[in-house]
Design an enzyme around this catalytic site. Structure first.
Site: not given
Ligand code: IPE
Ligand code: IPE
Ligand code: MG
Length: 241
Positions: A127, A190, A16-17, A192, A33, A184, A61
Site C-alpha cells: 500500500l 468542501r 475532519d472532525g 479545503s 486529534h 471527507r 493543511s
Molecule cells: C481540512 O480540515 C484539513 C485537514 C483535515 C488536515 P479543516 O478543518 O482545516 O478545514 P476547514 O477549515 O473546515 O475548511
Molecule cells: C481535523 O479535525 C484535523 C486537522 C485539521 C488537523 P479538526 O481539528 O479540523 O476538527 P474540527 O473540524 O474542528 O471538528
Molecule cells: Mg475541521
C-alpha cells in the site's frame, strides 16, 4: 479481493472532525486529534485489506498554521510521534510512505524524519500511504507552475511543452494515479485546498461521522457508494456509446 471496477485504486481522505468529536465529549481538542491517530491506523489497515493501492490522508493543511499555537504544536508533535511509533510496523506490513506538501520552512528535524520514513519504505508495494503534511493544493500548483516557468525562461523547455501532463509531473503527486474516491468525514462538504488538480474526476463521498469514529465499516460503505456511481469522465454512458 481486488476488483478494479469496485475498489478505488486511489482513495484520499480529509480526516475532519477531531475537534468536534472532543467537544461533544467535553474534552480538549487535543484529545480528538489523539483519538484520530487510532482511526488512522485502522484506516490504513482497512485500505490494505481492501486492496487499495494508494491512500492519501490530509494530516495538516497550509491553512492550519492559523490555529492557536498550542494546537499547531500539538499536531506537529502528534505527527512526529506517529512516525516514530508506527513506521517500523508500517514497513513490516509492506506500506510505502510518501509525503506531499511544502517542506520549505518546516523544522529540519521533521523533514529529516519524513524523508527517512520515505527512504526506509521505498521498496514496499502492499500500500502507498501518502501523507499530506503542510499541504495546500493551490500552493502545490503554484510551485509546479513556477518550476515550469523557470524551465521555459532558461530555454530548457519550450512554451508548447507546458501541458497538463507536464504540469502533472511537477506536482508533489508526480507518478501517482489521481484519486478515484475522495472521502471527507465530519459532515462538511468542501475540499479545503486538498488535491484540487488531482481530484478533477474523483468521486466525492461525505460522511457525517467525525474522524475519530471512522471505522473499516464506514470505509467499506464509502467504497460501496463509490462503486454505485457511474463515472463518465465527460463522455456518455457505456451503453449509449
Ligand atoms: C481540512 O480540515 C484539513 C485537514 C483535515 C488536515 P479543516 O478543518 O482545516 O478545514 P476547514 O477549515 O473546515 O475548511
Ligand atoms: C481535523 O479535525 C484535523 C486537522 C485539521 C488537523 P479538526 O481539528 O479540523 O476538527 P474540527 O473540524 O474542528 O471538528
Ligand atoms: Mg475541521
Amino acid at each position: 479481493m481486488r476488483s478494479t471496477s469496485t475498489i478505488p485504486r486511489h482513495a484520499a481522505i480529509i480526516m475532519d472532525g477531531n475537534g468536534r468529536w472532543a467537544a461533544a465529549r467535553g474534552l480538549p481538542r487535543s484529545a480528538g486529534h489523539k483519538a484520530g491517530i487510532d482511526a488512522l491506523r485502522a484506516a490504513v489497515r482497512a485500505a490494505a485489506d481492501f486492496g487499495i493501492e494508494y491512500l492519501t490522508i490530509y494530516s495538516f493543511s497550509t491553512e492550519n498554521w492559523s490555529r492557536p499555537k498550542t494546537e499547531v504544536m500539538f499536531l506537529l508533535e502528534l505527527l512526529r510521534r506517529f512516525i516514530r511509533q508506527d513506521v517500523a510496523e508500517l514497513h513490516a506490513s509492506g506500506v510505502r510512505i510518501h509525503v506531499i506538501g511544502d517542506r520549505e520552512g518546516l523544522d529540519r528535524s521533521i523533514v529529516t524524519m519524513l524523508e527517512d520514513a520515505e527512504k526506509l519504505t521505498r521498496d514496499n508495494t502492499k500500500l502507498n500511504l501518502v501523507v499530506a503534511f503542510n499541504y495546500g493544493s493551490r500552493q502545490e500548483i503554484t510551485r509546479a507552475a513556477r518550476a515550469m516557468a523557470a524551465d521555459v525562461a532558461s530555454g530548457k523547455i519550450a512554451l508548447a511543452d507546458v501541458t497538463p501532463e507536464a504540469l502533472d509531473g511537477q506536482l508533489d503527486t508526480a507518478g501517482m494515479p489521481p484519486p478515484d474516491l475522495l472521502i471527507r468525514t465530519g459532515g462538511e462538504q468542501r475540499i479545503s485546498n486538498f488535491l484540487l488538480w488531482q481530484c478533477a474526476y474523483a468521486e466525492f463521498v461525505f460522511v457525517p461521522e467525525f474522524w475519530p469514529d471512522f471505522t473499516a465499516d464506514i470505509f467499506a460503505r464509502a467504497i460501496a457508494e463509490y462503486a454505485s456511481r457511474e463515472r463518465r469522465f465527460g463522455g456518455l454512458k457505456a451503453q449509449s456509446a
